[in-house]
Design a protein around this motif. Structure first.
Motif, PDB file in Angstrom:
ATOM      1  N   ILE A 120       0.852  -1.077   0.092  1.00 22.21           N
ATOM      2  CA  ILE A 120       0.014  -0.048   0.057  1.00 22.21           C
ATOM      3  C   ILE A 120       0.670   1.324   0.168  1.00 22.21           C
ATOM      4  CG2 ILE A 120      -1.951  -1.159   1.448  1.00 22.21           C
ATOM      5  CD1 ILE A 120      -0.804   0.641   3.759  1.00 22.21           C
ATOM      6  N   HIS A 140      -0.126   5.183   1.931  1.00 21.87           N
ATOM      7  CA  HIS A 140      -0.856   5.675   3.083  1.00 21.87           C
ATOM      8  C   HIS A 140      -1.900   6.657   2.309  1.00 21.87           C
ATOM      9  CE1 HIS A 140      -0.610   4.709   7.065  1.00 21.87           C
ATOM     10  NE2 HIS A 140       0.668   4.544   7.034  1.00 21.87           N
ATOM     11  N   ARG A 188      -7.093   2.169   0.783  1.00 20.25           N
ATOM     12  CA  ARG A 188      -7.866   2.512   1.635  1.00 20.25           C
ATOM     13  C   ARG A 188      -8.747   1.662   1.625  1.00 20.25           C
ATOM     14  NH1 ARG A 188     -10.418   8.196   3.803  1.00 20.25           N
ATOM     15  NH2 ARG A 188     -10.527   7.535   6.062  1.00 20.25           N
ATOM     16  N   CYS A 233      -9.365  -1.374   0.548  1.00 16.62           N
ATOM     17  CA  CYS A 233      -8.907  -2.512   1.086  1.00 16.62           C
ATOM     18  C   CYS A 233      -8.776  -2.712   2.705  1.00 16.62           C
ATOM     19  CB  CYS A 233      -7.650  -3.145   0.447  1.00 16.62           C
ATOM     20  SG  CYS A 233      -7.758  -3.238  -1.331  1.00 16.62           S
ATOM     21  N   ARG A 234      -8.002  -1.731   3.282  1.00 17.21           N
ATOM     22  CA  ARG A 234      -7.658  -1.736   4.596  1.00 17.21           C
ATOM     23  C   ARG A 234      -8.883  -1.499   5.325  1.00 17.21           C
ATOM     24  NH1 ARG A 234      -3.986   3.293   5.298  1.00 17.21           N
ATOM     25  NH2 ARG A 234      -3.400   2.265   7.401  1.00 17.21           N
ATOM     26  N   GLU A 254       1.029  -4.747   6.581  1.00 21.83           N
ATOM     27  CA  GLU A 254       1.088  -3.660   5.643  1.00 21.83           C
ATOM     28  C   GLU A 254       2.502  -3.130   5.130  1.00 21.83           C
ATOM     29  OE1 GLU A 254      -1.344  -0.448   6.881  1.00 21.83           O
ATOM     30  OE2 GLU A 254      -3.350  -1.740   6.804  1.00 21.83           O
ATOM     31  N   SER A 259     -12.923   2.196  11.513  1.00 18.27           N
ATOM     32  CA  SER A 259     -12.054   1.870  10.077  1.00 18.27           C
ATOM     33  C   SER A 259     -11.875   2.972   9.322  1.00 18.27           C
ATOM     34  CB  SER A 259     -12.756   0.677   9.357  1.00 18.27           C
ATOM     35  OG  SER A 259     -14.152   1.212   8.923  1.00 18.27           O
ATOM     36  N   THR A 306      -7.672   4.691   9.045  1.00 13.93           N
ATOM     37  CA  THR A 306      -6.987   4.674   7.711  1.00 13.93           C
ATOM     38  C   THR A 306      -6.982   5.966   7.026  1.00 13.93           C
ATOM     39  OG1 THR A 306      -9.138   3.906   6.752  1.00 13.93           O
ATOM     40  CG2 THR A 306      -7.566   2.230   7.477  1.00 13.93           C
TER      41      THR A 306
END
Length: 198
Positions: A5, A7, A13, A15-16, A29, A191, A195
């Motif tokens: 990834i 940031h 994001r 997916c995270r 990660e 979540s 992120t």
């Protein structure tokens, strides 16, 4: 599992956020710059793009819709994407719409990073109009998008978040107060908070 990834990537994001919402633990990660560190990525994803998931015996998945679908399959709790029928295709349609919104926003960002004399006002206008149409459709169909957590909601929230992050000088949601209200509430989810792009 390892998830490649950056940031700032809104696709990563997605997916995270999905992994967090599905309660998937133990994802390592790995931060990669596709432009500066191609040797870390290109042998895993020939397209040279993130996100890229490494799982099992060095198997890989890309890009974000596929990785999110995999997380939905292996994670806990209710499905984020209906398995079949009209509900499945309606959700796929919304996901494609919001991923396309995100693609248009990214195209504008890439164009603005070029030397000023290389900017294309024609293409920026075209991409901006696509963003506005997608946001308008999202507000008009908000009753179909709201409700139980879904892939479409995550895609929409990450796309709007990217607009704020990279193209925040323009108030994209000003014409869409109901959509703005929905986003402000969704953005408070743990979540989403965990992120936020840097």
């Amino acid at each position: 599992m390892k998830l490649l990834i950056s940031h700032a990537s809104p696709y990563a994001r997605k997916c995270r956020v999905t992994a967090l919402e599905k309660g998937i633990q133990g994802i390592e990660e790995l931060h990669v710059s596709p432009l500066d560190e191609p040797e870390k990525l290109n042998h895993l994803n020939p397209l040279g793009k993130i996100p890229c998931l490494i799982y099992g015996e060095n198997k890989t998945l890309f890009d974000s819709p596929v990785i999110c679908a995999y997380f939905d399959e292996i994670g806990e709790g209710p499905r984020l994407m209906p398995k079949d029928g009209n509900a499945h295709w309606a959700m796929r349609r919304h996901e494609a719409l919001f991923d396309g919104l995100l693609d248009s926003a990214l195209n504008i960002v890439i164009d603005l990073r070029k030397p000023e004399e290389q900017h294309s006002e024609q293409w920026q206008q075209r991409w901006g109009c696509a963003i506005d149409r997608a946001l308008s459709q999202a507000q008009n169909e908000l009753d179909k998008i709201e409700g139980d957590l879904s892939t479409a909601q995550i895609a929409l929230a990450c796309a709007i978040g990217y607009l704020h992050f990279r193209l925040g000088k323009h108030d994209w949601l000003a014409p869409y107060p109901y959509l703005n209200e929905w986003y402000e509430a969704f953005a408070q989810r743990p979540s989403m908070q965990a992120t936020q792009p840097k």
